[in-house]
Design a protein around this motif. Structure first.
Motif, PDB file in Angstrom:
ATOM      1  N   GLY A   1      14.302 -15.301  -3.737  1.00 18.06           N
ATOM      2  CA  GLY A   1      13.089 -16.062  -4.041  1.00 18.06           C
ATOM      3  C   GLY A   1      11.880 -15.160  -4.075  1.00 18.06           C
ATOM      4  N   TYR A   2      10.796 -15.694  -4.610  1.00 17.38           N
ATOM      5  CA  TYR A   2       9.574 -14.895  -4.705  1.00 17.38           C
ATOM      6  C   TYR A   2       9.092 -14.499  -3.317  1.00 17.38           C
ATOM      7  CZ  TYR A   2       4.763 -13.484  -5.222  1.00 17.38           C
ATOM      8  OH  TYR A   2       3.599 -12.782  -5.138  1.00 17.38           O
ATOM      9  N   VAL A   3       8.757 -13.227  -3.171  1.00 14.84           N
ATOM     10  CA  VAL A   3       8.231 -12.716  -1.905  1.00 14.84           C
ATOM     11  C   VAL A   3       7.113 -11.726  -2.203  1.00 14.84           C
ATOM     12  CG1 VAL A   3      10.080 -10.965  -1.821  1.00 14.84           C
ATOM     13  CG2 VAL A   3       8.799 -11.531   0.259  1.00 14.84           C
ATOM     14  N   SER A   4       5.965 -11.928  -1.573  1.00 13.61           N
ATOM     15  CA  SER A   4       4.840 -11.021  -1.762  1.00 13.61           C
ATOM     16  C   SER A   4       5.104  -9.713  -1.027  1.00 13.61           C
ATOM     17  CB  SER A   4       3.547 -11.655  -1.245  1.00 13.61           C
ATOM     18  OG  SER A   4       3.606 -11.787   0.172  1.00 13.61           O
ATOM     19  N   GLU A   5       4.397  -8.680  -1.408  1.00 15.94           N
ATOM     20  CA  GLU A   5       4.549  -7.389  -0.733  1.00 15.94           C
ATOM     21  C   GLU A   5       4.134  -7.489   0.729  1.00 15.94           C
ATOM     22  OE1 GLU A   5       5.945  -4.505  -1.632  1.00 15.94           O
ATOM     23  OE2 GLU A   5       6.619  -5.644  -3.380  1.00 15.94           O
ATOM     24  N   THR A   6       3.091  -8.286   0.990  1.00 18.21           N
ATOM     25  CA  THR A   6       2.644  -8.467   2.383  1.00 18.21           C
ATOM     26  C   THR A   6       3.735  -9.125   3.219  1.00 18.21           C
ATOM     27  OG1 THR A   6       0.334  -8.684   1.684  1.00 18.21           O
ATOM     28  CG2 THR A   6       0.909  -9.543   3.858  1.00 18.21           C
ATOM     29  N   MET A   7       4.355 -10.169   2.670  1.00 14.62           N
ATOM     30  CA  MET A   7       5.420 -10.855   3.391  1.00 14.62           C
ATOM     31  C   MET A   7       6.627  -9.956   3.570  1.00 14.62           C
ATOM     32  SD  MET A   7       5.965 -13.656   4.933  1.00 14.62           S
ATOM     33  CE  MET A   7       7.268 -14.717   5.566  1.00 14.62           C
TER      34      MET A   7
ATOM     35  N   HIS B   1      10.870 -20.044  -1.879  1.00 13.44           N
ATOM     36  CA  HIS B   1       9.648 -19.247  -1.784  1.00 13.44           C
ATOM     37  C   HIS B   1       9.598 -18.654  -0.371  1.00 13.44           C
ATOM     38  CE1 HIS B   1       5.128 -19.047  -3.057  1.00 13.44           C
ATOM     39  NE2 HIS B   1       5.597 -17.890  -2.625  1.00 13.44           N
ATOM     40  N   VAL B   2       9.498 -17.359  -0.288  1.00 14.55           N
ATOM     41  CA  VAL B   2       9.616 -16.684   1.016  1.00 14.55           C
ATOM     42  C   VAL B   2       8.264 -16.742   1.737  1.00 14.55           C
ATOM     43  CG1 VAL B   2      10.334 -14.584   2.209  1.00 14.55           C
ATOM     44  CG2 VAL B   2      11.372 -15.199   0.019  1.00 14.55           C
ATOM     45  N   LEU B   3       8.124 -17.768   2.573  1.00 14.38           N
ATOM     46  CA  LEU B   3       6.895 -18.010   3.311  1.00 14.38           C
ATOM     47  C   LEU B   3       7.227 -18.240   4.780  1.00 14.38           C
ATOM     48  CD1 LEU B   3       5.347 -20.650   0.880  1.00 14.38           C
ATOM     49  CD2 LEU B   3       4.613 -18.267   1.094  1.00 14.38           C
ATOM     50  N   GLU B   4       6.234 -18.054   5.643  1.00 14.95           N
ATOM     51  CA  GLU B   4       6.434 -18.315   7.066  1.00 14.95           C
ATOM     52  C   GLU B   4       6.841 -19.768   7.294  1.00 14.95           C
ATOM     53  OE1 GLU B   4       4.024 -18.008  11.344  1.00 14.95           O
ATOM     54  OE2 GLU B   4       3.146 -17.174   9.510  1.00 14.95           O
ATOM     55  N   ALA B   5       6.244 -20.708   6.524  1.00 17.05           N
ATOM     56  CA  ALA B   5       6.530 -22.129   6.689  1.00 17.05           C
ATOM     57  C   ALA B   5       7.953 -22.502   6.295  1.00 17.05           C
ATOM     58  CB  ALA B   5       5.538 -22.967   5.873  1.00 17.05           C
ATOM     59  N   LYS B   6       8.657 -21.600   5.632  1.00 15.42           N
ATOM     60  CA  LYS B   6      10.059 -21.828   5.302  1.00 15.42           C
ATOM     61  C   LYS B   6      10.985 -21.421   6.448  1.00 15.42           C
ATOM     62  CE  LYS B   6       9.813 -23.424   1.032  1.00 15.42           C
ATOM     63  NZ  LYS B   6      10.378 -24.734   0.631  1.00 15.42           N
ATOM     64  N   GLY B   7      10.394 -20.983   7.562  1.00 13.96           N
ATOM     65  CA  GLY B   7      11.210 -20.608   8.717  1.00 13.96           C
ATOM     66  C   GLY B   7      11.845 -19.236   8.599  1.00 13.96           C
ATOM     67  N   ILE B   8      11.267 -18.394   7.760  1.00 12.76           N
ATOM     68  CA  ILE B   8      11.840 -17.073   7.510  1.00 12.76           C
ATOM     69  C   ILE B   8      11.904 -16.231   8.782  1.00 12.76           C
ATOM     70  CG2 ILE B   8      11.351 -14.845   6.405  1.00 12.76           C
ATOM     71  CD1 ILE B   8      12.746 -16.777   4.587  1.00 12.76           C
ATOM     72  N   PHE B   9      10.845 -16.244   9.578  1.00 17.62           N
ATOM     73  CA  PHE B   9      10.839 -15.407  10.780  1.00 17.62           C
ATOM     74  C   PHE B   9      11.858 -15.897  11.807  1.00 17.62           C
ATOM     75  CE2 PHE B   9       6.182 -14.476   9.650  1.00 17.62           C
ATOM     76  CZ  PHE B   9       6.558 -13.378   8.883  1.00 17.62           C
TER      77      PHE B   9
END
Length: 212
Positions: free
Chosen positions: A67-73, A37-45
């Motif tokens: 993985g799932y990624v929102s348009e905002t992300m 799941h593409v989230l900040e908490a996954k260390g993506i940045f």
């Protein structure tokens, strides 16, 4: 607690089925893979920053995010990655299970730089695919990768640490012998420790000991 036994989650049998039925392929040079799941908490940045630094150091890397990624992300990632990110960054979105496993079979390095985890199945899956692994030392990951042993299955780093993440990825890409050793250890460990037959054997031993 002498009567408490800890059994980990097993590797899904479907993973090995997909691996055995897949055509023999080679790993794509310098391709880094994230699945989740593409989230900040996954260390993506942090992953984006590490890859940008590698590119600036003349490393011809490519990053695939599955993985799932929102348009905002997605917009945030685009901004973080910079104006030329289309040359090295692919945001694939969600893929079916078979395709995701194939991505693990063909990537150079699997990276999971999460801030927190429990027992992530993607680590088991990438181990089964013999994909060199870089992950953060959170949750059960250090144990899964056998980090404290000579037969380590990957590299663990601190969460939110871009320098460590960059260095670990670079080592996996540059030290082919080390990467292959980690990958072989991972494949061996996941089938010896986390396969369904292995865990079933442990279960039956627990049941038998309980009846004595």
């Amino acid at each position: 607690y002498r009567n408490v036994e800890l059994l980990p989650n097993p590797l899904a049998p479907e993973v090995n089925k997909i691996i055995y039925e897949s055509p023999i392929t080679s790993r794509e040079e310098n391709r880094i893979l994230f699945v989740g799941h593409v989230l900040e908490a996954k260390g993506i940045f942090e992953l984006i920053d590490a890859c940008k630094n590698l590119r600036n150091n003349n490393k011809n890397i490519r990053l695939t995010i599955v993985g799932y990624v929102s348009e905002t992300m997605k917009r945030k990632i685009d901004v973080r990655a910079g104006v030329e990110h289309n040359r090295w960054l692919e945001i694939s979105g969600e893929k079916d299970y078979k395709t995701t496993i194939h991505e693990m079979l063909t990537a150079s390095v699997f990276v999971l730089p999460s801030y927190t985890e429990g027992f992530p199945n993607v680590i088991l899956e990438s181990m089964a695919c013999a994909c060199p692994i870089v992950a953060t030392s959170v949750g059960a990951i250090p144990e899964m990768l056998n980090i404290e042993n000579e037969e380590a299955c990957g590299l663990c780093i601190e969460p939110r640490n871009v320098k460590q993440l960059q260095a670990a990825i670079e080592r996996m890409l540059d030290d082919e012998e080390f990467a292959k050793k980690c990958a072989a250890n991972a494949r061996k460990r996941v089938n010896e420790v986390y396969s369904l037959p292995s865990l079933w054997k442990q279960m039956t031993e627990i049941w038998h000991s309980a009846l004595q």
